[in-house]
Scaffold this motif. Structure first.
Motif, mmCIF file in Angstrom:
data_model
loop_
_atom_site.group_PDB
_atom_site.id
_atom_site.type_symbol
_atom_site.label_atom_id
_atom_site.label_comp_id
_atom_site.label_asym_id
_atom_site.label_seq_id
_atom_site.Cartn_x
_atom_site.Cartn_y
_atom_site.Cartn_z
ATOM 1 N N PRO A 125 -1.659 9.309 6.058
ATOM 2 C CA PRO A 125 -2.138 8.166 6.857
ATOM 3 C C PRO A 125 -1.043 7.124 7.057
ATOM 4 O O PRO A 125 -0.356 6.734 6.107
ATOM 5 N N GLU A 126 -0.891 6.683 8.297
ATOM 6 C CA GLU A 126 0.200 5.750 8.594
ATOM 7 C C GLU A 126 -0.015 4.394 7.925
ATOM 8 O O GLU A 126 0.942 3.666 7.681
ATOM 9 N N TRP A 127 -1.266 4.061 7.570
ATOM 10 C CA TRP A 127 -1.511 2.776 6.929
ATOM 11 C C TRP A 127 -1.158 2.775 5.437
ATOM 12 O O TRP A 127 -1.317 1.775 4.763
ATOM 13 N N THR A 128 -0.638 3.905 4.928
ATOM 14 C CA THR A 128 -0.162 3.933 3.537
ATOM 15 C C THR A 128 1.314 3.571 3.445
ATOM 16 O O THR A 128 1.843 3.423 2.340
ATOM 17 N N ALA A 129 1.979 3.432 4.584
ATOM 18 C CA ALA A 129 3.398 3.071 4.612
ATOM 19 C C ALA A 129 3.551 1.598 4.969
ATOM 20 O O ALA A 129 2.705 1.028 5.658
ATOM 21 N N PRO A 130 4.611 0.947 4.514
ATOM 22 C CA PRO A 130 4.809 -0.474 4.829
ATOM 23 C C PRO A 130 4.802 -0.737 6.325
ATOM 24 O O PRO A 130 5.409 -0.010 7.109
ATOM 25 N N ASP A 131 4.086 -1.778 6.713
ATOM 26 C CA ASP A 131 4.000 -2.205 8.103
ATOM 27 C C ASP A 131 4.702 -3.557 8.207
ATOM 28 O O ASP A 131 4.277 -4.533 7.578
ATOM 29 N N PRO A 132 5.785 -3.646 8.982
ATOM 30 C CA PRO A 132 6.523 -4.920 9.062
ATOM 31 C C PRO A 132 5.694 -6.067 9.623
ATOM 32 O O PRO A 132 6.034 -7.238 9.406
ATOM 33 N N ARG A 359 -5.432 7.793 -2.738
ATOM 34 C CA ARG A 359 -4.771 6.881 -1.785
ATOM 35 C C ARG A 359 -5.328 7.085 -0.379
ATOM 36 O O ARG A 359 -5.659 6.124 0.325
ATOM 37 N N ASP A 360 -5.424 8.348 0.030
ATOM 38 C CA ASP A 360 -5.820 8.648 1.405
ATOM 39 C C ASP A 360 -7.259 8.249 1.718
ATOM 40 O O ASP A 360 -7.628 8.124 2.894
ATOM 41 N N THR A 361 -8.079 8.059 0.677
ATOM 42 C CA THR A 361 -9.475 7.684 0.917
ATOM 43 C C THR A 361 -9.732 6.192 0.745
ATOM 44 O O THR A 361 -10.864 5.735 0.920
ATOM 45 N N LEU A 362 -8.692 5.419 0.438
ATOM 46 C CA LEU A 362 -8.900 3.991 0.191
ATOM 47 C C LEU A 362 -9.432 3.255 1.421
ATOM 48 O O LEU A 362 -10.282 2.373 1.290
ATOM 49 N N ARG A 363 -8.953 3.607 2.596
ATOM 50 C CA ARG A 363 -9.442 2.880 3.779
ATOM 51 C C ARG A 363 -10.927 3.126 3.989
ATOM 52 O O ARG A 363 -11.694 2.184 4.240
ATOM 53 N N ASP A 364 -11.350 4.380 3.909
ATOM 54 C CA ASP A 364 -12.760 4.684 4.107
ATOM 55 C C ASP A 364 -13.612 3.980 3.059
ATOM 56 O O ASP A 364 -14.660 3.402 3.377
ATOM 57 N N ALA A 365 -13.151 4.014 1.802
ATOM 58 C CA ALA A 365 -13.937 3.417 0.713
ATOM 59 C C ALA A 365 -14.005 1.901 0.837
ATOM 60 O O ALA A 365 -15.097 1.304 0.816
#
Length: 379
Positions: A125-132, A359-365
């Protein structure tokens, strides 16, 4: 159906030069639709794929390509799968387990690393990487004295980027907090999800266990620490909502048991729970649950809960990987939760018992139990 790359190589009666050319620039494992080809190059008496996918043998032999030092195994994996593995190499009486030298992708955990296969359709998931564009939250180290645990306990507190003393925030308490920060990119994930308005601005307490297996296995002392010491301490020193709907416990594996046990002992304290790959081992008949004795107190607790279920929160997010043995226990306990009237969201992933799965399920949870700005108050 298009011929697999390994079969095309086999058909050409390959030599060492042909194997060199075959491997040059290729990503291993080779993913071709639903089929994944695992490879090892080197002299050996036997090579096995070592993995923990439920339904497959723990050790699966690779075949040697005739006339070469290349070994191969083709597995069919459903789309979106993510599988951790190692290679077991036998030379005479010597056996060693190694990460795949042809694969740079690694999975990390407190006990070491393993190689990882991304089947067709899996994308980190792209939201697991730093977003400037996402402003970073702040991590603050606290020490909370605990009479229940007879020790001072370390807590790492995450304050969202726009934290203000005049606001009011929900509280998320995370078991195995150090591991969630290190192996599940929890700080980056929180920054991104809050920035994107997927999750409410939240104060997060990352706890650090002492004797983890004892504290998390339905320990009354640990439950008292959470509910009677940690939460009141945080609510007295930080601008927190201080009500059931604004409190959430999160844990994975034994941490999920600790979350459920604490809420069970204080059924009016927490509005929501996030239970990832919970070690909800139980026995329907007899006492032999086929696990390590460390599970004994867990089994007794889960057995009692299944016999006399109670509402312990308003909302439960329950998740588990279909490739881990705990999927059966998690599927089994969901109807028990639902029978109490709690709102339950159950999510299955094509993954195993690992930090990347959690990690990959954190957004859904988190977007379900603590959704966007000002939407987390359910009462």
């Amino acid at each position: 159906m298009k011929r697999l790359a390994i079969n095309a190589l086999r058909a050409g009666r390959p030599d060492a030069a042909a194997v060199d050319a075959f491997l040059a620039g290729r990503e291993v494992p080779i993913v071709e639709g639903s089929r994944c080809t695992f490879l090892y190059r080197g002299e050996a008496d036997a090579v096995h794929l070592a993995q923990r996918v439920l339904g497959l043998p723990d050790l699966i032999p690779l075949r040697r390509l005739h006339g070469t030092d290349l070994w191969y195994l083709v597995l069919e994996l459903p789309a979106g799968s993510r599988v951790n593995y190692q290679l077991e190499i036998r030379r005479g009486d010597h056996v060693e387990s190694i990460n795949d030298p042809l694969n740079e992708k690694l999975s990390y955990s407190p006990v070491g690393t393993s190689s990882v296969c991304f089947a067709h359709g899996y994308v980190t998931p792209e939201w697991t990487a730093p977003d400037p564009d996402a402003r970073p939250g702040e991590l603050v180290e606290l020490t909370v004295p605990s009479r229940a645990l007879r020790s001072d306990r370390r807590v790492t507190v995450y304050l969202p980027a726009r934290f203000r003393r005049t606001a009011s925030y929900p509280l998320l308490v995370v078991h195995d907090g150090g591991d969630f920060l290190q192996y599940a990119a929890a700080r980056t994930v929180l920054d991104n999800l809050i920035h994107r308005l997927d999750v409410a601005e939240t104060v997060v307490a990352f706890t650090h266990p002492g004797e983890r297996l004892g504290e998390y296995a339905n320990s009354a002392a640990h439950s008292r620490y959470l509910t009677a010491e940690l939460v009141p301490h945080l609510e007295s020193t930080l601008p927190l909502a201080g009500q059931r709907s604004g409190r959430c416990l999160l844990g994975a594996s034994f941490g999920a048991v600790a979350s459920l046990a604490a809420a069970h002992r204080a059924p009016t304290a927490y509005g929501s729970l996030v239970l990832m790959s919970g070690s909800f081992v139980h026995t329907d008949i007899g006492t032999d649950h086929g696990e390590d004795p460390v599970f004994d107190p867990v089994v007794r607790f889960v057995n009692r809960y299944r016999e006399r279920p109670r509402r312990v929160a308003d909302r439960l997010w329950v998740g588990c990987g279909v490739y881990e043995p705990l999927i059966t226990a998690n599927r089994s306990i969901v109807p028990t939760f639902e029978a109490t009237g709690m709102a339950v969201r159950f999510v299955e992933t094509r993954d195993g018992h690992c930090w990347e799965n959690w990690r990959d399920t954190l957004r859904d949870a988190l977007s379900w139990v603590l959704p966007g700005p000002q939407k987390w108050v359910y009462e």
